[in-house]
Design a protein around this motif. Structure first.
Motif, mmCIF file in Angstrom:
data_model
loop_
_atom_site.group_PDB
_atom_site.id
_atom_site.type_symbol
_atom_site.label_atom_id
_atom_site.label_comp_id
_atom_site.label_asym_id
_atom_site.label_seq_id
_atom_site.Cartn_x
_atom_site.Cartn_y
_atom_site.Cartn_z
ATOM 1 N N SER A 73 0.934 -0.992 0.094
ATOM 2 C CA SER A 73 0.151 -0.056 0.032
ATOM 3 C C SER A 73 1.103 1.263 0.075
ATOM 4 O O SER A 73 1.688 1.176 0.785
ATOM 5 N N GLY A 74 0.694 2.193 -0.909
ATOM 6 C CA GLY A 74 1.644 3.285 -0.827
ATOM 7 C C GLY A 74 2.757 3.254 -1.702
ATOM 8 O O GLY A 74 3.286 4.455 -1.903
ATOM 9 N N GLU A 75 2.661 2.051 -2.323
ATOM 10 C CA GLU A 75 4.121 1.876 -3.157
ATOM 11 C C GLU A 75 4.008 2.408 -4.458
ATOM 12 O O GLU A 75 2.910 2.551 -5.107
ATOM 13 N N PHE A 76 5.042 2.776 -5.148
ATOM 14 C CA PHE A 76 5.211 3.317 -6.483
ATOM 15 C C PHE A 76 5.890 2.188 -7.290
ATOM 16 O O PHE A 76 7.174 2.247 -7.136
ATOM 17 N N VAL A 77 5.439 1.506 -8.094
ATOM 18 C CA VAL A 77 5.953 0.558 -8.948
ATOM 19 C C VAL A 77 5.844 0.810 -10.276
ATOM 20 O O VAL A 77 4.790 1.215 -10.819
ATOM 21 N N THR A 78 7.075 0.884 -10.961
ATOM 22 C CA THR A 78 6.747 0.827 -12.438
ATOM 23 C C THR A 78 7.355 -0.450 -13.327
ATOM 24 O O THR A 78 7.920 -1.280 -12.499
ATOM 25 N N ILE A 79 6.499 -0.606 -14.178
ATOM 26 C CA ILE A 79 6.857 -1.963 -15.067
ATOM 27 C C ILE A 79 7.592 -1.285 -16.208
ATOM 28 O O ILE A 79 6.948 -0.499 -16.963
ATOM 29 N N ILE A 80 8.628 -2.192 -16.686
ATOM 30 C CA ILE A 80 9.175 -1.580 -18.046
ATOM 31 C C ILE A 80 9.478 -3.309 -18.602
ATOM 32 O O ILE A 80 9.397 -4.158 -18.041
ATOM 33 N N GLY A 81 9.340 -3.062 -19.912
ATOM 34 C CA GLY A 81 9.556 -4.467 -20.476
ATOM 35 C C GLY A 81 9.358 -4.454 -22.003
ATOM 36 O O GLY A 81 8.665 -3.124 -22.388
ATOM 37 N N PRO A 82 9.556 -5.060 -22.867
ATOM 38 C CA PRO A 82 9.422 -4.942 -24.208
ATOM 39 C C PRO A 82 8.114 -5.036 -24.751
ATOM 40 O O PRO A 82 7.239 -5.356 -24.099
ATOM 41 N N SER A 83 7.957 -4.297 -25.851
ATOM 42 C CA SER A 83 6.546 -4.204 -26.394
ATOM 43 C C SER A 83 6.019 -5.591 -26.606
ATOM 44 O O SER A 83 6.629 -6.570 -27.192
ATOM 45 N N GLY A 84 4.680 -5.814 -26.309
ATOM 46 C CA GLY A 84 4.039 -7.087 -26.643
ATOM 47 C C GLY A 84 4.227 -8.255 -25.598
ATOM 48 O O GLY A 84 3.955 -9.164 -25.720
ATOM 49 N N SER A 85 5.026 -7.751 -24.338
ATOM 50 C CA SER A 85 5.212 -8.550 -23.295
ATOM 51 C C SER A 85 4.187 -8.842 -22.220
ATOM 52 O O SER A 85 4.263 -9.611 -20.982
ATOM 53 N N GLY A 86 2.897 -8.346 -22.468
ATOM 54 C CA GLY A 86 1.790 -8.535 -21.602
ATOM 55 C C GLY A 86 1.588 -7.415 -20.466
ATOM 56 O O GLY A 86 0.876 -7.918 -19.375
ATOM 57 N N LYS A 87 2.101 -6.496 -20.452
ATOM 58 C CA LYS A 87 2.124 -5.327 -19.422
ATOM 59 C C LYS A 87 0.625 -5.058 -19.439
ATOM 60 O O LYS A 87 -0.136 -4.705 -18.498
ATOM 61 N N SER A 88 0.106 -4.623 -20.589
ATOM 62 C CA SER A 88 -1.095 -4.210 -20.782
ATOM 63 C C SER A 88 -2.379 -5.011 -20.191
ATOM 64 O O SER A 88 -3.368 -4.975 -19.468
ATOM 65 N N THR A 89 -1.834 -6.284 -20.566
ATOM 66 C CA THR A 89 -2.856 -7.333 -20.257
ATOM 67 C C THR A 89 -2.812 -7.676 -18.763
ATOM 68 O O THR A 89 -3.818 -7.942 -18.008
ATOM 69 N N LEU A 90 -1.535 -7.444 -18.219
ATOM 70 C CA LEU A 90 -1.549 -7.551 -16.504
ATOM 71 C C LEU A 90 -2.561 -6.475 -15.962
ATOM 72 O O LEU A 90 -3.257 -6.735 -15.155
ATOM 73 N N PHE A 91 -2.368 -5.306 -16.527
ATOM 74 C CA PHE A 91 -3.558 -4.242 -15.964
ATOM 75 C C PHE A 91 -4.855 -4.536 -16.252
ATOM 76 O O PHE A 91 -5.668 -4.297 -15.359
ATOM 77 N N ASN A 92 -5.211 -5.370 -17.383
ATOM 78 C CA ASN A 92 -6.622 -5.573 -17.464
ATOM 79 C C ASN A 92 -6.878 -6.819 -16.625
ATOM 80 O O ASN A 92 -8.114 -6.481 -15.913
ATOM 81 N N LEU A 93 -5.975 -7.485 -16.124
ATOM 82 C CA LEU A 93 -6.329 -8.732 -15.224
ATOM 83 C C LEU A 93 -6.430 -7.860 -13.822
ATOM 84 O O LEU A 93 -7.575 -8.271 -13.047
ATOM 85 N N ILE A 94 -5.659 -7.089 -13.390
ATOM 86 C CA ILE A 94 -5.810 -6.424 -11.997
ATOM 87 C C ILE A 94 -6.987 -5.645 -12.004
ATOM 88 O O ILE A 94 -7.699 -5.448 -11.085
ATOM 89 N N SER A 95 -7.624 -4.977 -13.134
ATOM 90 C CA SER A 95 -8.744 -4.210 -12.922
ATOM 91 C C SER A 95 -10.048 -5.056 -13.152
ATOM 92 O O SER A 95 -11.141 -4.750 -13.174
ATOM 93 N N GLY A 96 -9.734 -6.368 -13.234
ATOM 94 C CA GLY A 96 -10.972 -7.277 -13.111
ATOM 95 C C GLY A 96 -11.759 -7.346 -14.724
ATOM 96 O O GLY A 96 -12.734 -7.618 -14.863
#
Ligand SMILES: Nc1ncnc2c1ncn2[C@@H]1O[C@H](COP(=O)(O)OP(=O)(O)OP(=O)(O)O)[C@@H](O)[C@H]1O
Ligand SMILES: Nc1ncnc2c1ncn2[C@@H]1O[C@H](COP(=O)(O)OP(=O)(O)OP(=O)(O)O)[C@@H](O)[C@H]1O
Ligand SMILES: [Mg+2]
Ligand SMILES: [Mg+2]
Lengths: 332, 270, 287, 287, 270
Positions: E35-58
């Protein structure tokens, strides 16, 4: 066949020889409505080869959404089945048509009520009833008012509602209105068959009050009469033979119609053919005979009631010239 | 690099009007790009960079001023340049493969040949295996790469690239930058390149144009005199850093973007 | 100098005026529609509640009677009437499809054509059949022509209007991109506008498919020897309600099948559309 | 292990099978449509060229006669018939609008409802008027009810189908975003699906507006004392062709006005839509 | 910063299937954000970062694994987090002002109050004067800023930001970064932040997660121990550079993205 010809001749002004077209001709007849017993003669003439003998190839065309007069004048069809009232309107509009034969000699329509709900015996009984019309209130109310008047009742006491497409009798049974104008040979007979008890004021019985008119009639265009009189004669006479047969053998004629149009109700067609057999010619000297009095009388009636501005030339409206045989013109 | 001017932008202004609001996107912009030159454009968001590209590609007409390509004025005369728009604008009803061959297809090249060429490029753009995928199933960066590939396959001598490497990771980005320089060098293309990345701007360009905040003006022209090929230049090279700092300064010196006029100012100054 | 001062003011007033007019028109039209909805519904309710004895027996034939009619006339229907109607329907719908697309393209292509075609389209839909029946008969005689033409008349309109709307609704940025890439008008049309209009086109086609069979039935009312319309008319006129309702049932069935066919073709053609929407797409099939 | 080997193969076959089926269906349907188009057109051409003597005088009234009819019946038309028809039209159209939206919403809302409603919608469009005329009279009597109902019947269908298609076509990513933001189904509907469906809805409304006046005329054929339909029917059956064509002309005119009104409202409501498209939008006005 | 885990991602995998093509976006991803942490995510294009966000937001459900927010599993349970998607996804029928108040509006806040707050923020986001403009008339960066403002006005404790500063110029970017850090600090938000900019990743974060190429795995977790507030850190600070280099290395060590499987692999490994 010879014996048939003998028997049928009495309906055909004594004729046993009939006109033929000069050359093989294809003609089209448009009906006024769905094929029914009013058209028996056409189907008989077709089935028994009368048209063939007259050197004609006839196509009987089912009704169109149009006034038959329009179709005939346009040349799309050579002959048509219409009614005197519509033909009169058309003539008043200077449409070049002419009536060739009265298919039924007298007006076989009438006003009916359900006996159980609104028994009527005489025209005056209709006063105060609700009338379900088919959308020509001027004509319909003119006829009704005249009937009331003749019988000493107050005209204008019948309420008019437009029933349009809907089937009248079920609506009357549910008390939506009381009185309707029908062709007895079809709707009346059908009700009889269903066991519905109708009371009818037949217009035939009040000819001195509301003038008689022919309904239906056989018409063609001026062009046909002028350019192909042989075809007209051949067609009218072959048709006359068909109707003569229908008068003589209503049962067989009904079967012929049913053969051609199997969708129709067999019982209704038979009963209606039986009823009409006596009406096609009735008291006329031959089938199809028309008289100037009828055309004049009805035109006058329309003018009197303001439905037409001007009367028509009754002499020019029809011709008996193409009917088979000969009759004493005064006897009609 | 020839000295022949290839793109000439002369005193171009453009104002958008929208029920009673007037937004001046470009104010008196002039510059020239020589044939075979690599020019990067950098400037605040909303300073009219994309608008400039629309003007050069003939999609919009300037209010005042003139744009010449190869000495001929551009007057709603399109198809002279290869444009890669900021939004990828892939056709949603086409698979990736059919999207990238759009250019050749419009030029009347046989689809078969175009597809063969496109297939060869797929791996470089990291799109191998996605030939038959619809754009909606791609990631943001993949869409961008497909749009970039489409622009290259269009095969024009002049390329206008509007933030082509925006949503790409550093690695892919570097790879595509190198490839772009290679293409540019080999085929002698003229490239205008919009970017927000100061380093990228310097790394790629012969010259950097710095736009002011809205209304867009050119506030600085920086000639990058680093040796080419640059793939060998260390990322932390002194020269690079110096130029970057210079650029940043130019950018910072330009205050915040103006808000749009509530009422229309007189455009012809009468 | 005075222009410099007055112009903006004039402009501000103009904007205000536009906004007010806009609001006014919308309020008036919206108010009218609302009033009409309320009074219309009230009228319906009032008239319906006034009804006394609503007895529906023997207005509608029993299912058994309809089944009986089917048994009696199965051959007649399957061999004559249904094939006839089906052929008119399919021929008319196919022609309407092409015609609708062409009209949409023309309207999309030129403002002048739009100004000319729009009234013609509207008029074509408001003319009662009888007014053109004579023309059709004169041109085509009593053959299949008039019926096919009536189907065309019924069906091309929703196709044309919907496709036109779809063409106009294509993403303007996409069009711009294609133009920038040097696409000709025709290419922009085939490669961007038309594909973009497809969902809208199919929506119109679905409406048209629904109307097509009815159109054929209607056409057969003008003039025909065979066809479900003839069967219907003959049956109704001789008070054979069982047969009449059989005809209506068959009409509805044919329409339904055609609509399902359109849905199926849509699903197969617009794969990209349904792929993108797959996640939110509820339920299977071509429905 | 065997599953590991066979599964992918099965899948590949399945994919192939799907593709083949898809191609097959499209080819068959496309081929059928093309054949029908060609043979249908051929039929029309053949019948049209066979035509003998086309004589059109006597059949259509002259413009002068129509103008005369207008002069003669101006008052009657303006005071009785047109207001009556207009009221039926507007009431019916307003009700159809609401009904169409509700049906579209219901179909959009639940698959089950869609399965139930779809056939009902199609059937409602295929039933001939006469078959329900008696029902309408029984329910509403001889008042305005039946006519309003006929207008509703004519108009709700294109509105419902087009709005439904529009709702289904809303950008799925936008919907996802709203859901991620915690929007309820209802909110997603009002804030994203419905606005996205508006262009499609207006396209349907435009079709409906075209049909609405005809619907009223048709309704008046069932039963009426006043209205353009009554005027038309009476004129036609007493062979006053000049009057009949006057009625047709007025019908077309009213329809055209209604369509223009829809276009105007569309322009004013969907400002965002036309703003975005303004650059490519050719020609002024509400056309 | 509390030690309470706020977002827990446990062994999450996700594969997209598309007629016969299977794309594995995420493979066994696990991490926790306090709680209260600032986490940045970095990675190659197409590596599922946006997908992860979709999962977290349900929005999507994982194939395997589980995601917990505040200790409760997310099962198509939405509205818990503020999501800023990669594509701006502004509603085209709403003006900028009405777009940015979408969040409060959905939460039932009075539109009036929401508009007042939004108006105050407009200048900071460089959108002053564009309140009544439709999104179609904005520049790419302005759209992005509007989308960002919308996310902030949604007022959630957890924010998922998918490349929020992608198409922004360095100046605006820096300004918004500072502002974001300020907001984060003041309101104790938990932030997951996807970026392609290595410097940005380090500058903002408490921790950086590095994703591998597709299928996405976490290949490195880098704790950024730079002091806060960081606005004062020189852009060329040694520590920053070192961390950046470390990140770049991690990114580069991860080869090219895999192509999708032509045939489906058995997901449950039987
Ligand atoms: N079609 C249009 N209608 C109205 N205004 C527009 C239109 N296109 C652009 N603008 C305005 O013009 C200005 C410049 O826009 P442009 O897209 O050129 O900016 P940009 O420099 O590309 O910005 P970014 O870096 O954010 O993409 C913006 O303020 C924008 O609102
Ligand atoms: N709805 C979908 N259907 C099919 N495949 C999808 C879908 N969404 C994402 N993918 C695939 O999943 C993979 C990961 O996509 P994702 O958008 O998560 O990547 P990303 O890490 O956000 O990339 P970028 O940095 O380019 O935005 C991509 O290969 C993409 O093609
Ligand atoms: Mg831009
Ligand atoms: Mg992404």
């Amino acid at each position: 066949r010879a014996q048939d010809d003998e028997e049928l001749a009495q309906y055909l002004g004594g004729a046993t020889e009939f006109a033929r077209a000069d050359e093989r001709t294809a003609v089209t007849l448009v009906l006024d409505w769905v094929p029914n017993t009013n058209h028996l003669g056409f189907y008989v003439a077709q089935a028994l080869g009368y048209y063939d003998e007259a050197n004609l190839d006839v196509t009987v065309q089912e009704p169109t959404d149009l006034q038959v007069e329009t179709v005939v004048v346009s040349g799309a069809a050579e002959f048509g089945v219409s009614y005197q009232e519509v033909a009169t309107y058309a003539l008043a509009d200077e449409t070049p048509i002419i009536s060739l034969a009265a298919i039924i000699q007298h007006n076989t329509s009438g006003f009916v009520t359900l006996h159980d709900q609104d028994p009527i015996e005489r025209p005056a009984d209709m006063a105060g009833l609700v009338y379900g019309g088919f959308g020509q209130p001027e004509l319909e109310l003119a006829v009704l008012d005249r009937l009331l008047e003749c019988d000493g009742a107050e005209p204008g006491t019948i309420e008019y509602v437009d029933v349009g497409y809907a089937d009248a009798i079920p609506l009357m049974e549910r008390d939506r209105f009381d009185l309707v104008w029908i062709y007895y040979a079809w709707t009346g007979i059908e009700a009889e068959l269903r066991g519905v008890d109708l009371d009818a004021i037949m217009l035939m019985d009040y000819l001195d009050c509301v003038p008689d008119y022919y309904t239906p009639i056989l018409i063609t265009s001026h062009t046909m009469v002028e350019e192909h009189p042989d075809v007209v004669a051949a067609f009218v006479q072959a048709t006359a033979r068909g109707f003569a047969y229908a008068i003589a053998y209503p049962n067989e004629a009904a079967d012929i119609l049913l053969e051609a149009v199997p969708e129709l109700d067999a019982d209704l067609v038979h009963a209606s053919a039986e009823w009409l057999a006596a009406q096609f010619m009735a008291d006329a000297p031959r089938w199809g005979q028309q008289s100037v009095e009828v055309w004049q009388g009805f035109s006058d009636f329309l003018v009197e009631h303001g439905i037409l501005d001007e009367g028509i030339d009754a002499e020019a409206a029809f011709t008996n010239e193409f009917l088979p045989g000969t009759v004493d013109e005064d006897a009609g | 690099m020839s000295e022949r001017p290839c793109i000439e932008v002369r005193a171009v202004s453009k104002t958008f009007r929208d029920d009673g609001r007037a937004v001046q996107a470009l104010a008196d912009v002039s510059f020239t790009a020589r044939s075979g030159e690599f020019v990067t454009i950098i400037g605040p968001s909303g300073s009219g960079k994309s608008t400039l590209f629309n003007l050069i590609s003939g999609l919009t007409e300037p209010d005042t001023g003139e744009i010449m390509i190869d000495g001929r004025p551009v007057r709603r005369d399109t198809g002279l340049v290869g444009l890669m728009p900021q939004r990828d604008l892939l056709l949603p009803w086409r698979t990736v493969l059919n999207n990238v061959i759009l250019g050749p297809e419009l030029d009347g090249v046989s689809k078969r040949a175009a597809r063969r060429r496109a297939r060869e490029m797929m791996p470089l753009f990291g799109l191998a295996g996605f030939e038959n995928a619809y754009p909606d199933t791609l990631s943001g960066g993949m869409r961008q790469r497909a749009a970039l590939l489409r622009t290259f396959l269009t095969d024009r001598d002049i390329l206008l690239l509007d933030e082509p490497f925006g949503p790409l990771d550093a690695l892919t980005r570097r790879e595509l930058q190198r490839w772009l320089l290679d293409i540019w060098h080999r085929f002698r293309k003229t490239i205008l390149f919009i970017t927000h990345d100061v380093e990228e701007a310097v790394y790629l360009a012969d010259r950097v144009l710095v736009f002011s905040a809205r209304p867009g003006r050119i506030v600085k022209e920086l000639t990058v005199d680093l040796p080419r090929p640059r793939s060998s230049i260390s990322l932390l090279s002194e020269d690079l850093r110096r130029l970057e700092a210079e650029l940043l300064e130019a950018l910072e010196g330009n205050g915040p973007a103006s808000t749009p006029e509530r009422v229309e100012s007189d455009p012809d100054g009468s | 100098m005075s222009t410099l001062l007055t112009r903006p003011v004039a402009r501000r007033w103009q904007t205000l005026f536009q906004d007010v007019t806009r609001a006014l028109v919308l309020v008036v039209v919206g108010g009218l529609a609302l009033t009409m909805f309320v009074t219309g519904t009230a009228q319906l309710v009032r008239e319906a509640t006034e009804t006394k004895n609503l007895s529906l027996e023997d207005i509608f034939p029993s299912p058994r009677a309809i089944a009986g009619a089917w048994q009696a006339h199965q051959d007649l229907l399957l061999q004559q009437h249904i094939p006839q109607t089906l052929w008119e329907t399919l021929a008319g719908l196919s022609i309407a499809l092409v015609l609708g697309l062409v009209i949409a393209a023309l309207m999309d292509f030129s403002t002048v054509l739009r100004w000319i075609l729009y009234p013609i389209l509207v008029v074509s839909q408001t003319i009662p059949i009888f007014a053109i029946a004579i023309l059709l008969i004169l041109i085509f005689g009593f053959g299949t022509g008039p019926k096919i033409m009536v189907v065309v008349l019924f069906c091309f309109f929703p196709i044309a209007l919907n496709t036109f709307a779809g063409l106009q609704g294509a993403d303007p940025e996409l069009i711009s991109l294609l133009r920038a890439m040097g696409a000709s008008s025709f290419q922009t049309w085939t490669k961007a506008r038309l594909p973009a209009a497809m969902p809208s086109f199919f929506s119109g086609l679905r409406i048209a498919a629904t109307y097509s069979v009815v159109g054929a039935i209607f056409g057969e009312y003008i003039t025909a020897q065979y066809g479900l319309g003839v069967y219907l008319k003959r049956s109704y006129s001789s008070f054979r309600l069982d047969q009449a309702y059989l005809a209506i049932l068959l009409t509805a069935l044919l329409s339904m099948l055609l609509v399902l066919l359109v849905n199926l073709v849509e699903r197969l053609t617009l794969r990209w559309y349904y792929t993108a929407r797959r996640a939110s797409w509820r339920g299977p099939g071509i429905y």
